[in-house]
Design a protein around this motif. Structure first.
Motif, short mmCIF file in Angstrom:
data_model
loop_
_atom_site.label_atom_id
_atom_site.label_comp_id
_atom_site.label_asym_id
_atom_site.label_seq_id
_atom_site.Cartn_x
_atom_site.Cartn_y
_atom_site.Cartn_z
N VAL A 10 4.61 -6.37 8.23
CA VAL A 10 6.03 -5.99 8.19
C VAL A 10 6.87 -7.27 8.29
O VAL A 10 6.74 -8.05 9.23
CB VAL A 10 6.38 -5.03 9.34
N GLY A 11 7.67 -7.51 7.26
CA GLY A 11 8.53 -8.68 7.23
C GLY A 11 7.84 -9.98 6.82
O GLY A 11 8.48 -11.02 6.75
N PRO A 17 3.00 -0.22 2.37
CA PRO A 17 4.33 -0.58 2.88
C PRO A 17 4.70 -2.04 2.59
O PRO A 17 5.83 -2.34 2.25
CB PRO A 17 4.24 -0.32 4.38
N TRP A 18 3.73 -2.96 2.73
CA TRP A 18 4.00 -4.37 2.46
C TRP A 18 4.28 -4.59 0.97
O TRP A 18 5.21 -5.31 0.61
CB TRP A 18 2.82 -5.24 2.91
N ASN A 53 5.55 -2.41 -1.10
CA ASN A 53 6.90 -1.88 -1.35
C ASN A 53 7.99 -2.80 -0.83
O ASN A 53 9.01 -3.00 -1.48
CB ASN A 53 7.06 -0.48 -0.72
N GLU A 54 7.76 -3.37 0.35
CA GLU A 54 8.73 -4.30 0.94
C GLU A 54 8.88 -5.55 0.08
O GLU A 54 9.99 -6.01 -0.20
CB GLU A 54 8.28 -4.66 2.35
N MET A 55 7.76 -6.11 -0.37
CA MET A 55 7.81 -7.31 -1.22
C MET A 55 8.49 -6.99 -2.55
O MET A 55 9.26 -7.79 -3.07
CB MET A 55 6.40 -7.85 -1.48
N LYS A 56 8.23 -5.81 -3.07
CA LYS A 56 8.83 -5.41 -4.35
C LYS A 56 10.34 -5.24 -4.19
O LYS A 56 11.12 -5.67 -5.04
CB LYS A 56 8.18 -4.13 -4.84
N SER A 57 10.78 -4.63 -3.09
CA SER A 57 12.22 -4.38 -2.91
C SER A 57 12.97 -5.66 -2.53
O SER A 57 14.08 -5.89 -3.00
CB SER A 57 12.47 -3.28 -1.88
N LYS A 58 12.37 -6.51 -1.70
CA LYS A 58 13.02 -7.78 -1.33
C LYS A 58 12.99 -8.77 -2.48
O LYS A 58 13.89 -9.57 -2.64
CB LYS A 58 12.33 -8.41 -0.12
#
Length: 154
Positions: free
Chosen positions: A42-43, A70-71, A73-78
């Motif tokens: 996360v992050g 989740p990681w 998705n987070e990398m894709k959105s950021k």
């Protein structure tokens, strides 16, 4: 000496075991490593002055395992721009499926979109061919390690 960050996505523990074996082998080669557990992602944005090694199994119809989704998705959105990041990729799958190593293919696409550069060949390990994916991964590692040294010397 560049640090190697290892990230894995697993359903039944196979990719995690491969990542743990690779971390040990890298330590024995004198590399500094960090093996990230899924909850530590996360992050996490891979530092560009370090290396990234991703080991990921495929589930369902070429899907990412729940622990790494989740990681991803987070990398894709950021969408951090990572043009100096070099990464290696190992996919675990079953070639009898149309979506063989589909999760690792998704990760490859994502990191290429982020501008990162793949270091070495994408290793695909076929569950239909081997019951010990760590053996193939450990056989692949010396070449990848040599590419790291070549990269550092350039």
């Amino acid at each position: 000496m560049k640090k190697v960050n290892l990230v894995f996505g697993t359903v039944y523990g196979g990719a995690q075991y491969v990542a743990e074996m690779l971390e040990q082998a890298l330590l024995e080669l004198g590399r500094e490593t960090c093996l990230y557990q899924p909850e530590q992602l996360v992050g996490f944005v891979p530092p560009e002055d370090e290396l990234l090694l991703i080991i990921c199994s495929t589930t369902g119809q070429g899907d990412l395992p729940d622990d790494i989704q989740p990681w991803f998705n987070e990398m894709k959105s950021k969408a951090p721009y990572l043009p100096k990041l070099k990464f290696g990729l190992i996919g675990l799958g079953d070639s009898s499926y149309e979506t063989y190593c589909g999760a690792a293919e998704q990760l490859l696409g994502l990191f290429e979109e982020l501008g990162a550069k793949q270091l070495g060949e994408f290793l695909k390990i076929d569950a239909g061919e081997t019951m010990e994916p760590e053996v193939e991964a450990l056989a692949w590692l010396p070449c990848w390690n040599l590419l790291i040294d070549t990269e550092l010397a350039a």
